[in-house]
Design a protein around this motif. Structure first.
Motif, PDB file in Angstrom:
ATOM      1  N   UNK A   1      14.785   6.528  41.715  1.00 42.30           N
ATOM      2  CA  UNK A   1      14.737   5.692  42.918  1.00 42.30           C
ATOM      3  C   UNK A   1      16.034   5.807  43.715  1.00 42.30           C
ATOM      4  N   UNK A   2      17.161   5.808  43.028  1.00 47.34           N
ATOM      5  CA  UNK A   2      18.446   5.950  43.713  1.00 47.34           C
ATOM      6  C   UNK A   2      18.565   7.345  44.325  1.00 47.34           C
TER       7      UNK A   2
ATOM      8  N   UNK B   1      19.842  -2.069  47.928  1.00 51.62           N
ATOM      9  CA  UNK B   1      20.306  -0.869  48.627  1.00 51.62           C
ATOM     10  C   UNK B   1      19.267  -0.408  49.647  1.00 51.62           C
ATOM     11  N   UNK B   2      17.988  -0.445  49.278  1.00 48.13           N
ATOM     12  CA  UNK B   2      16.935  -0.088  50.238  1.00 48.13           C
ATOM     13  C   UNK B   2      16.908  -1.081  51.404  1.00 48.13           C
TER      14      UNK B   2
ATOM     15  N   UNK C   1      24.913   5.616  45.116  1.00 47.77           N
ATOM     16  CA  UNK C   1      25.870   6.460  44.386  1.00 47.77           C
ATOM     17  C   UNK C   1      26.429   5.711  43.179  1.00 47.77           C
ATOM     18  N   UNK C   2      26.721   4.434  43.358  1.00 47.17           N
ATOM     19  CA  UNK C   2      27.241   3.612  42.255  1.00 47.17           C
ATOM     20  C   UNK C   2      26.187   3.498  41.145  1.00 47.17           C
ATOM     21  N   UNK C   3      24.931   3.307  41.528  1.00 42.27           N
ATOM     22  CA  UNK C   3      23.852   3.256  40.543  1.00 42.27           C
ATOM     23  C   UNK C   3      23.752   4.558  39.763  1.00 42.27           C
ATOM     24  N   UNK C   4      23.880   5.667  40.478  1.00 38.88           N
ATOM     25  CA  UNK C   4      23.767   6.970  39.837  1.00 38.88           C
ATOM     26  C   UNK C   4      24.938   7.255  38.897  1.00 38.88           C
ATOM     27  N   UNK C   5      26.064   6.609  39.126  1.00 37.96           N
ATOM     28  CA  UNK C   5      27.192   6.763  38.207  1.00 37.96           C
ATOM     29  C   UNK C   5      26.849   6.166  36.837  1.00 37.96           C
TER      30      UNK C   5
ATOM     31  N   UNK D   1      19.511  -3.750  37.543  1.00 37.04           N
ATOM     32  CA  UNK D   1      19.438  -2.473  38.252  1.00 37.04           C
ATOM     33  C   UNK D   1      18.323  -2.435  39.292  1.00 37.04           C
ATOM     34  N   UNK D   2      17.176  -3.003  38.982  1.00 38.48           N
ATOM     35  CA  UNK D   2      16.083  -3.022  39.962  1.00 38.48           C
ATOM     36  C   UNK D   2      16.490  -3.792  41.218  1.00 38.48           C
TER      37      UNK D   2
END
Length: 100
Positions: free
Chosen positions: A55-56, A27-28, A44-48, A20-21
């Protein structure tokens, strides 16, 4: 993010699709390269998977503001604060909200 940091994140993600990191860092990196839509989709995918990932949320907030969507960006920043990030990160988020 430097080129080396971005390449390192890409390599970590290739080795472990659930790093995840590395997803956040990559993404950044995409956002820094001007690939805002791709970066926003990654956040958005990370937040799902991790809806309280501050961070997301900050990444989506920065992209929204850069895209001229100030209120939406501030809403993401507030969501990031509600996710209870570390104090030093909270301070940075508040500073970003005050600037925008």
């Amino acid at each position: 993010f430097s080129v080396g940091a971005c390449e390192g994140a890409r390599a970590r993600l290739m080795a472990d699709a659930w790093a995840l990191e590395a997803m956040i860092d990559l993404a950044f990196c995409k956002a820094a390269d001007g690939k805002l839509e791709e970066a926003d989709a990654d956040f958005a995918r990370l937040l799902a998977y991790t809806p309280d990932n501050y961070e997301a949320l900050v990444g989506r907030g920065l992209i929204a503001i850069a895209s001229g969507e100030r209120e939406r960006g501030l809403s993401y920043f507030q969501d990031a604060l509600n996710a209870l990030p570390p104090i030093n990160e909270s301070d940075r988020i508040v500073e970003a909200m005050q600037r925008n």
